[in-house]
Every structure is written in C-alpha cells, then in structure tokens.
Design a protein around this motif. Structure first.
Motif, PDB file in Angstrom:
ATOM      1  N   LEU A  26       0.833  -1.196   0.000  1.00 47.56           N
ATOM      2  CA  LEU A  26       0.000   0.000   0.000  1.00 47.56           C
ATOM      3  C   LEU A  26       0.868   1.248   0.000  1.00 47.56           C
ATOM      4  CD1 LEU A  26      -2.632  -1.111   2.675  1.00 47.56           C
ATOM      5  CD2 LEU A  26      -2.889  -1.134   0.182  1.00 47.56           C
ATOM      6  N   SER A  27       0.292   2.353  -0.439  1.00 44.74           N
ATOM      7  CA  SER A  27       1.021   3.618  -0.475  1.00 44.74           C
ATOM      8  C   SER A  27       1.263   4.127   0.949  1.00 44.74           C
ATOM      9  CB  SER A  27       0.234   4.656  -1.272  1.00 44.74           C
ATOM     10  OG  SER A  27      -0.992   4.950  -0.613  1.00 44.74           O
ATOM     11  N   TRP A  28       2.252   5.005   1.082  1.00 46.56           N
ATOM     12  CA  TRP A  28       2.549   5.571   2.402  1.00 46.56           C
ATOM     13  C   TRP A  28       1.369   6.356   2.966  1.00 46.56           C
ATOM     14  CZ3 TRP A  28       4.916   4.749   6.557  1.00 46.56           C
ATOM     15  CH2 TRP A  28       5.187   5.754   7.484  1.00 46.56           C
ATOM     16  N   PRO A  29       0.668   7.199   2.167  1.00 46.01           N
ATOM     17  CA  PRO A  29      -0.526   7.868   2.714  1.00 46.01           C
ATOM     18  C   PRO A  29      -1.579   6.884   3.203  1.00 46.01           C
ATOM     19  CG  PRO A  29       0.175   8.944   0.682  1.00 46.01           C
ATOM     20  CD  PRO A  29       0.982   7.691   0.816  1.00 46.01           C
ATOM     21  N   ALA A  30      -1.704   5.745   2.533  1.00 41.86           N
ATOM     22  CA  ALA A  30      -2.679   4.749   2.984  1.00 41.86           C
ATOM     23  C   ALA A  30      -2.280   4.187   4.341  1.00 41.86           C
ATOM     24  CB  ALA A  30      -2.789   3.627   1.949  1.00 41.86           C
ATOM     25  N   TRP A  31      -1.006   3.833   4.505  1.00 34.91           N
ATOM     26  CA  TRP A  31      -0.549   3.300   5.787  1.00 34.91           C
ATOM     27  C   TRP A  31      -0.679   4.341   6.895  1.00 34.91           C
ATOM     28  CZ3 TRP A  31      -0.435  -1.437   7.022  1.00 34.91           C
ATOM     29  CH2 TRP A  31      -0.060  -2.439   6.119  1.00 34.91           C
ATOM     30  N   GLN A  32      -0.376   5.596   6.600  1.00 36.45           N
ATOM     31  CA  GLN A  32      -0.526   6.649   7.612  1.00 36.45           C
ATOM     32  C   GLN A  32      -1.975   6.779   8.052  1.00 36.45           C
ATOM     33  OE1 GLN A  32       1.402   9.957   5.478  1.00 36.45           O
ATOM     34  NE2 GLN A  32       2.772  10.155   7.234  1.00 36.45           N
ATOM     35  N   THR A  33      -2.873   6.762   7.093  1.00 36.23           N
ATOM     36  CA  THR A  33      -4.299   6.891   7.406  1.00 36.23           C
ATOM     37  C   THR A  33      -4.778   5.703   8.224  1.00 36.23           C
ATOM     38  OG1 THR A  33      -4.671   8.153   5.368  1.00 36.23           O
ATOM     39  CG2 THR A  33      -6.593   7.167   6.410  1.00 36.23           C
ATOM     40  N   LEU A  34      -4.360   4.507   7.866  1.00 36.01           N
ATOM     41  CA  LEU A  34      -4.768   3.318   8.598  1.00 36.01           C
ATOM     42  C   LEU A  34      -4.264   3.335  10.035  1.00 36.01           C
ATOM     43  CD1 LEU A  34      -4.131   0.686   5.772  1.00 36.01           C
ATOM     44  CD2 LEU A  34      -6.347   1.131   6.847  1.00 36.01           C
ATOM     45  N   ARG A  35      -3.044   3.783  10.232  1.00 40.97           N
ATOM     46  CA  ARG A  35      -2.446   3.775  11.570  1.00 40.97           C
ATOM     47  C   ARG A  35      -3.057   4.826  12.495  1.00 40.97           C
ATOM     48  NH1 ARG A  35       2.071   0.881  12.481  1.00 40.97           N
ATOM     49  NH2 ARG A  35       3.118  -0.122  10.708  1.00 40.97           N
ATOM     50  N   ARG A  78     -14.008  12.017  14.791  1.00 40.42           N
ATOM     51  CA  ARG A  78     -13.342  10.728  14.631  1.00 40.42           C
ATOM     52  C   ARG A  78     -13.197  10.379  13.151  1.00 40.42           C
ATOM     53  NH1 ARG A  78     -13.522   7.187  18.923  1.00 40.42           N
ATOM     54  NH2 ARG A  78     -14.169   5.436  17.613  1.00 40.42           N
ATOM     55  N   THR A  79     -12.182   9.578  12.867  1.00 43.48           N
ATOM     56  CA  THR A  79     -11.917   9.145  11.493  1.00 43.48           C
ATOM     57  C   THR A  79     -12.200   7.660  11.366  1.00 43.48           C
ATOM     58  OG1 THR A  79     -10.222  10.816  11.068  1.00 43.48           O
ATOM     59  CG2 THR A  79     -10.156   8.839   9.702  1.00 43.48           C
ATOM     60  N   ALA A  80     -13.019   7.305  10.357  1.00 44.43           N
ATOM     61  CA  ALA A  80     -13.317   5.901  10.066  1.00 44.43           C
ATOM     62  C   ALA A  80     -12.819   5.575   8.664  1.00 44.43           C
ATOM     63  CB  ALA A  80     -14.815   5.626  10.172  1.00 44.43           C
ATOM     64  N   VAL A  81     -12.066   4.507   8.575  1.00 46.06           N
ATOM     65  CA  VAL A  81     -11.572   4.038   7.276  1.00 46.06           C
ATOM     66  C   VAL A  81     -12.351   2.788   6.897  1.00 46.06           C
ATOM     67  CG1 VAL A  81      -9.599   3.143   5.986  1.00 46.06           C
ATOM     68  CG2 VAL A  81      -9.273   4.989   7.645  1.00 46.06           C
ATOM     69  N   VAL A  82     -12.915   2.790   5.709  1.00 48.70           N
ATOM     70  CA  VAL A  82     -13.631   1.625   5.193  1.00 48.70           C
ATOM     71  C   VAL A  82     -12.776   1.011   4.094  1.00 48.70           C
ATOM     72  CG1 VAL A  82     -15.703   0.767   4.056  1.00 48.70           C
ATOM     73  CG2 VAL A  82     -15.864   2.640   5.738  1.00 48.70           C
ATOM     74  N   LEU A  83     -12.349  -0.225   4.309  1.00 51.86           N
ATOM     75  CA  LEU A  83     -11.558  -0.938   3.311  1.00 51.86           C
ATOM     76  C   LEU A  83     -12.510  -1.530   2.289  1.00 51.86           C
ATOM     77  CD1 LEU A  83      -8.721  -1.873   2.494  1.00 51.86           C
ATOM     78  CD2 LEU A  83      -9.060  -3.895   3.919  1.00 51.86           C
TER      79      LEU A  83
END
Length: 332
Positions: A26-35, A78-83
């Motif tokens: 995954l891209s770095w922005p994706a990993w940052q957002t997930l973490r 709050r931030t929610a990430v939907v995969l």
C-alpha cells in the motif's frame, strides 16, 4: 448562557486497493491513514489485505455498517476508514450520497483514497486468469491443442497486418488483443504438458522470461556497454548476437518456409545480402518459369529496400477497389 459548540462531524475514508497488486503493498498515505484512524472497517472477512494490516498492528473490525451508523460513529471528529471490498460497497456509498444530497445532515468529510495503483501491464494478469478459467470450464477451449490452434495464429496475424495497412486504430487494438490471446492460449495448454513423452510443461511466465532474456541479450547498447548510434548499428548487434545464440550452419537456417512466397524470397535475399554471399539466381524454362521471374523481382525489390509482399498486397487492394468500382458502374 452559551450555546453548545457544534459537534465535529469527523472524516470517512474509503480506501481502495488494486487486486492486481500484491496485498500489503500500500502507499505511504494509505498506511498513515490506517495507523491514525479511530476505526478501520471491512465487510469482507476474507479480504486479502486483512492479514497484512493485522500483522502491521492495525485493528480491523469485520463489519458492514449502514451509512447512518458510519456517520454517527464519526461524530466528535473521529476518522473511520472503510476498506473497500472487491465487489465494491454500493449500498454504503449510495447511502452516503443520499444523506449528503438531502442537505439535512452535517456530513463528515468524505475522501476516496487509492491505496495502490495498477502498474503498466497488470491487465495482462486479468487475461491470464480469464484464460485459465476458460481452459478449465469451456467445452471447446478445454479440448484445444497447439496443432488445432495453429491456423488461428496465422489468421490473426494476417488480420493484424490488414488493420495496420488500413490505418484503423480501433481495429488495430482489437487485432493485437486477438494475437495476444493466441500467445496466452498456447502457453496455458503448454502448462498442462505431462512430461511423459519428453514434453516439459511451461507457463506464460516462462514465455515472458524467455523473451525478456533474449531482448536484454540482443540489446547490449541498451543494457550493456556496447554503443549503437544508428539503426544499422542496432541491426549489426542483433545479427551478431543472434548468430552466436543459434550457431547456425547456413544463413537459411531459421527462415520459415511456410510464409508467403514473396516474403520468403525477400527473406532469403536479405540473408544472402547481409552475409555478403554471391549467389546466382536459378532460372528455368517451361511452365515454372514464372516462379523464377517472380523470385528475381522479389530479390530486386529487397535490394532496393522494398517489401515485395507488402507491395503486392497494396497493389492487390487497389485491384480489389477497381473491381468494386467496375461492379458499381455496371449496376448503375
């Protein structure tokens, strides 16, 4: 009395990832957002990304919330990430669109974040997968052999040449696909070779690997220290490395005799000229004399830098157009 401060609506991130890229890449922005997300959700318990996210310490809830539930869960900033799943999350995205369009709900920030992108050539993976399934499940395709498909390879090659000569870009793209199908189809059949009769199985990866090695070896001016300033220099490199690879006893070795006559004559003439040989053209009297006359014309055309086969096709197409014009005139 002071009015209560409005509740921050938060942020919803829909994270997509290409199925043509290995899971976990995954891209770095994706990993940052997930973490940094407060929640990470996925409706598919078998999603290929899940093991890698968990290994990286990202907690994932296997859940399929409604749009309202997701919006409510983001209240308070709050931030929610939907995969996103492979089939997409149509019900969720449609629900979010309706809520946003109503104007009655203070919506969280909505963001689409691509976690990975297709690399050039990755659609070829789709072709390999489709061909694999067709070979297993199609009654006709599952019975085909190399010999049975041979005629289609010739037909598709001619149709490709016709598309090039017509200058039709859409037709060219389609015919290139048909030729590519022949390669993938034959490679899929070769994958099943039993080896009982000395036939070693090979796959499309072996085919690609072979041509990659050949291209690298025959382009020392690109991948090595050799120099080539002109197309003639490149051709010299190609012929020299090809001669070393093949170790042929004759310049005629490797020339397919099954190709059209004019093309065959021109190919042989080119081999003779490149080798610097002095070969007298054969002649014959009688009924077969016309063949030797055509041979002489093909050799002359090749020496002058013309493709006699293409030239004859162009002349034949002009003849066809003249025939159609005459037919049209006769009807009127």
């Amino acid at each position: 009395m002071n009015a209560e401060a409005p509740v921050e609506p938060g942020r919803i991130v829909l994270l997509t990832a290409s199925h043509r890229v290995a899971p976990g890449l995954l891209s770095w922005p994706a990993w940052q957002t997930l973490r940094t997300a407060d929640r990470v959700l996925c409706a598919d318990a078998e999603h290929p990304q899940l093991p890698y996210l968990r290994e990286a310490g990202v907690g994932v809830e296997v859940a399929a919330p409604t749009a309202q539930e997701l919006v409510d869960g983001c209240a308070g900033g709050r931030t929610a990430v939907v995969l996103a799943t492979g089939e997409g999350d149509r019900a969720l995205t449609d629900g979010l669109a309706r809520m946003a369009g109503s104007g009655r709900v203070r919506m969280p920030d909505l963001e689409l974040l691509p976690g990975s992108y297709d690399l050039p050539g990755t659609r070829l993976l789709d072709l390999v997968q489709v061909m694999d399934r067709i070979r297993r499940e199609c009654p006709w395709s599952s019975q085909q052999t190399h010999k049975g498909l041979a005629k289609y390879g010739i037909e598709e090659a001619y149709e490709l040449v016709e598309a090039i000569e017509d200058g039709d870009r859409d037709e060219l793209r389609e015919e290139l696909g048909d030729v590519l199908l022949q390669v993938v189809f034959h490679a899929r059949i070769a994958q099943e070779a039993s080896g009982e009769e000395g036939d070693e199985p090979f796959s499309i990866d072996d085919v690609a690997g072979t041509i990659v090695d050949k291209l690298v070896h025959r382009h020392p001016h690109v991948f090595g220290d050799a120099r080539a300033e002109t197309p003639e220099d490149v051709k010299e490199h190609w012929l020299r490395t090809k001669a070393i690879e093949k170790r042929r006893e004759s310049v005629t070795d490797g020339v397919p005799l099954g190709q059209p006559g004019l093309a065959l004559a021109a190919k042989l003439a080119g081999r003779v000229r490149t080798a610097g040989l002095d070969v007298e053209l054969p002649t014959e009297d009688g009924d077969r004399a016309v063949g030797y006359e055509l041979l002489a014309m093909a050799v002359r055309a090749e020496a002058e830098g013309h493709d006699p086969e293409a030239a004859l096709r162009a002349a034949a197409r002009a003849y066809r157009d003249a025939i159609r014009a005459a037919e049209s005139a006769a009807r009127h």
